[in-house]
Enzyme design. Structure first.
Site, PDB file in Angstrom:
ATOM      1  N   ARG A 167      32.413 -38.614 -30.691  1.00  0.00           N
ATOM      2  CA  ARG A 167      34.063 -39.325 -30.120  1.00  0.00           C
ATOM      3  C   ARG A 167      33.449 -40.356 -30.080  1.00  0.00           C
ATOM      4  O   ARG A 167      32.564 -41.398 -29.133  1.00  0.00           O
ATOM      5  CB  ARG A 167      34.627 -38.328 -28.641  1.00  0.00           C
ATOM      6  CG  ARG A 167      36.100 -38.975 -28.264  1.00  0.00           C
ATOM      7  CD  ARG A 167      36.624 -38.759 -27.488  1.00  0.00           C
ATOM      8  NE  ARG A 167      35.997 -38.352 -26.032  1.00  0.00           N
ATOM      9  CZ  ARG A 167      36.414 -37.700 -24.907  1.00  0.00           C
ATOM     10  NH1 ARG A 167      37.650 -38.020 -24.769  1.00  0.00           N
ATOM     11  NH2 ARG A 167      35.508 -38.273 -23.894  1.00  0.00           N
ATOM     12  N   ASP A 448      34.180 -38.152 -15.544  1.00  0.00           N
ATOM     13  CA  ASP A 448      34.418 -39.463 -16.644  1.00  0.00           C
ATOM     14  C   ASP A 448      35.784 -40.602 -15.982  1.00  0.00           C
ATOM     15  O   ASP A 448      36.305 -40.175 -15.110  1.00  0.00           O
ATOM     16  CB  ASP A 448      34.471 -38.845 -18.150  1.00  0.00           C
ATOM     17  CG  ASP A 448      36.345 -38.520 -19.093  1.00  0.00           C
ATOM     18  OD1 ASP A 448      36.481 -38.679 -17.763  1.00  0.00           O
ATOM     19  OD2 ASP A 448      36.125 -38.021 -19.376  1.00  0.00           O
TER      20      ASP A 448
END
Length: 542
Positions: A167, A448
């Protein structure tokens, strides 16, 4: 060490010998070409986001696009068939690109591993470049990590390794340590370009391919930009178009109205959509932050059963299976709780229930944040999805309207505990991110950037609209500022003066205070904080 630069390129970060192996002149030229071709469009699309926000603020709520109805109504087109290594994706583990994590994730028993340069990675120059080295070594199967305690980590048997996906950072980010023609490189194209340049052929030789997750898109035009970048990248390396596969995270409310169009734009490169649910909640708050009728309750009350969340999931599964691509479920952020068997079992029970719900709903796989959860998620998907995927579940019974995607009619409350909890989590995460760590265990969850984004955006929204707690207290900026000072004092007490002074909590407090007072609002904490992790005083390497 000194780095030779391609024409028009400056490398402003300090490089090790291993970094130099990644930042070859040829690799710089490759990234620079992508940047020169597409950065102008990237900036235009970011400006479109700003204009769309003005429209939403003025009351023009998102809806399905009339100009692309022909795409949605055309039953004939399909996305790409599942690529090698992506046919069965029942459990995917995610995490940052540090060396030990990469090895453990690939060995975890998961179907796939998404190596993350985005929300679980604090984008320091060292983290980004070390990550590229680590993924190169992982693709070559030479990666080894020697821990300080003497333990060595290495990859297991080839047939037991997870399929690797990467990603890159979102379109809104820049990489200020690499300049192209005097401007910072697009972080998306930097992350993608370096990885693809060094690993595309290696991954194909291993029988799979260069696979990606694409974050935070807000429209199908942003997917079109990715598709064009993929085509150029493949052409430059003489790799057939369609070799790349990309799964798009549907984690913005505007993208939810353009799911079919996003798959259409990427169709020969599409490997499906993913329910990026925490960022989706953040996006909902952000996009409707100026609407008093769209104020959400405490984060814990916003569940997958909430109407707007349930509608988004059902539409995603239906859309993906209609077009022959995977519909991936969301993240289980729980981590093992040591020393408290009852609490640990309660956490694991939540994971089981979550994955059971997803598999029964028709998802083709799901995410976990910790290797200890792989087996639990695998058990539920094996039970309810014994075949490789559920692409045959068309969910033609599902009908989701624009009103359904915006429906926040569900029980919930705002509490003082919720206010203080948001401050605590945002502070803890931001301090860690500013210190160079983007994947953080907080209150027995692996968090996150999305967590901090929800936390500070809720606070901003509550202050902006003078929301009241369940006991009637008005949430004012003065009270939130007082609570912020008290939460910082708790960290100071827990750490002790010496450790606190060496931490980034004062900086985190200052940055957080500026974006929770109901006034100026930063679209992303990562862009707000990024300059503080850029290497100070770095000069060009010639």
């Amino acid at each position: 060490m000194p780095i030779q630069c391609a024409p028009g390129v400056q490398v402003l970060g300090t490089c090790t010998a291993e970094h130099a192996e990644i930042l070859t002149v040829e690799a710089q030229r490759f990234v620079a070409t992508l940047h020169r071709c597409f950065n102008g469009r990237r900036k235009e699309l970011l400006h479109r986001r700003v204009m769309r926000q003005y429209e939403i603020d003025a009351g023009q709520l998102p809806d399905f696009l009339p100009q692309t109805a022909n795409i949605r109504d055309d039953p004939t087109w399909q996305g790409a068939p599942p690529a090698p290594g992506l046919v069965d994706r029942r459990v995917e583990i995610t995490g940052p690109v540090d060396r030990k994590m990469v090895i453990n994730a690939l060995n975890s028993g998961a179907s796939c591993f998404m190596a993350d340069f985005e929300d679980s990675n604090a984008p320091t120059w060292a983290n980004n470049m070390d990550g590229q080295v680590n993924l190169r070594d992982a693709n070559r199967r030479t990666i080894v990590f020697n821990a300080p305690n003497g333990k060595q980590y290495r990859l297991g048997p080839e047939n037991q390794l997870a399929t690797l996906l990467v990603r890159p950072r979102g379109w809104h980010m820049e990489e200020k340590h690499l300049m192209v023609d005097g401007e910072p490189a697009s972080a998306s194209l930097f992350d993608f370009g370096l990885y693809f340049f060094h690993n595309a052929r290696q991954s194909l030789a291993a029988g799979i391919g260069p696979y990606f997750y694409l974050p935070k898109m807000e429209s199908h035009l942003e997917a079109r930009l990715w598709n064009d970048a993929f085509n150029l990248a493949q052409d430059m390396l003489s790799i057939p178009r369609g070799t790349i596969r990309a799964t798009v995270l549907i984690e913005t409310i505007t993208a939810a109205f353009e799911m079919e169009e996003i798959i259409y734009e990427l169709r020969q490169h599409s490997s499906g959509l993913n329910c990026g649910r925490w960022d989706y909640i953040f996006s909902f708050i952000k996009k409707f932050r100026n609407h008093p009728d769209k104020v959400l309750p405490n984060r814990v009350d916003v569940t997958m059963a909430s109407p707007f969340m349930d509608s988004y999931v059902r539409l995603l599964i239906k859309t993906c299976h209609k077009r022959g691509v995977h519909a991936m479920g969301g993240m289980a952020a729980q981590i093992p709780i040591k020393g408290d068997p009852a609490a640990n079992e309660a956490a694991l029970a939540k994971v089981r229930a979550d994955k059971q719900r997803e598999a029964i709903a028709g998802h083709d796989g799901s995410w976990v944040a910790h290797p200890a959860l792989v087996g639990i998620a695998m058990e539920q998907y094996n039970k309810y999805m014994p075949q490789c995927n559920q692409l045959f579940k068309r969910r033609e019974d599902v009908s989701v309207s624009a009103a359904d995607l915006l429906n926040i009619n569900f029980p919930g409350s705002i509490t003082e505990e919720g206010v203080r909890g948001n401050l605590n989590v945002a502070l803890a995460y931001m301090e860690s991110w500013l210190s160079g760590v983007g994947c953080v265990p907080i209150h027995n969850l692996m968090e996150d950037a999305a967590t901090a984004e929800i936390s500070r955006s809720q606070l901003w929204q509550w202050v902006r609209h003078n929301a009241r707690t369940s006991n009637g207290r008005v949430i004012t900026k003065e009270w939130v500022a007082q609570c912020l000072e008290e939460e910082v004092a708790k960290f100071r007490s827990q750490l002790g003066e010496a450790k606190f002074s060496a931490s980034k909590f004062d900086l985190a407090k200052r940055l957080l205070a500026g974006t929770i007072s109901g006034g100026d609002y930063s679209d992303f904490l990562t862009t707000l904080c990024y300059d503080h992790v850029v290497a100070a005083g770095a000069g060009p390497r010639m």
